[in-house]
Write an enzyme that holds these catalytic residues in place. Structure first.
Site: not given
Length: 229
Positions: A85, A202, A204
């Site tokens: 990002c 993302h 994560e």
């Protein structure tokens, strides 16, 4: 191995990255950008957020932090680097990868789950998938539209440096599946070396089983794969 997650003023996904990596039993620590890379760094994450308030352009100011010179040198030496990002924006602005991420076609901040098609499965970041697999990963950005001139995009695609594209649930590429208007639905690309990658979604946030699914785990395990080589 220890992955350094670089924190800039305005980073807000650094702790998420550490939590996700540690869930996978990968040692990780937050590193303030002014302190430089710690000795023994075996991986680097440029995390999401709003470094320097996205002034000028998203990632443009952070890209001039002295630590980015260390990151580029580490990348040349084979240390895996993943920009996510805002980290992807920093990666492009600092020359780690080609292209740029700019304002969404909608001119709105978009926060949603999207589908990505895996374009190749022979990189550290995608070895846990098969080419053509469709995974679901969240996005949260206002400047996520990937732009690059046509000649460079053709070369990027010829070199096989596109990792992920936005797609429908069945893997079809379409304008409707493209949340930000990225050229050719590009969601993630490689740098000059396969150990360097940037992506707007993302991973994560798709790693902890109770939060957002687990489709992103295999991407983060790329740090292990490079370490074993």
């Amino acid at each position: 191995m220890t992955v350094s997650v670089i924190r800039f003023g305005g980073s807000n996904c650094d702790r998420d990255a550490v939590a996700a990596l540690e869930h996978l039993d990968i040692d990780a620590e937050i590193v303030w950008h002014e302190d430089g890379l710690p000795e023994g760094t075996t991986g680097i994450v440029l995390p999401g957020g709003f470094s320097y308030g996205d002034y000028l352009r998203a990632g443009a100011i952070a890209a001039h932090s002295p630590i980015l010179e260390e990151v580029r040198e580490a990348a040349k030496n084979g240390v895996p680097v993943l920009g996510v990002c805002n980290g992807a924006q920093v990666g492009c602005e600092s020359g780690l990868t080609d292209g740029v991420f700019t304002t969404n076609e909608s001119a709105r901040f978009q926060c949603e789950h999207v589908y990505l098609r895996v374009e190749r499965d022979d990189t550290p970041w995608t070895a846990g998938y098969e080419t053509g697999d469709v995974i679901e990963i969240p996005i949260a950005h206002g400047e996520g539209r990937y732009e690059i001139d046509d000649d460079r995009l053709t070369q990027l695609e010829t070199d096989g440096r596109v990792l992920f594209r936005y797609c429908d649930a069945d893997g079809t590429l379409s304008a409707e599946a493209n949340p930000n208007g990225s050229k050719h639905n590009v969601a993630g690309v490689l740098g000059d070396h396969e150990t360097v990658a940037v992506m707007m979604p993302h991973p994560e946030r798709a790693t902890l089983p109770d939060v957002g699914g687990t489709d992103g785990q295999a991407i983060l395990r790329g740090f292990e794969r490079v370490d074993r080589q």
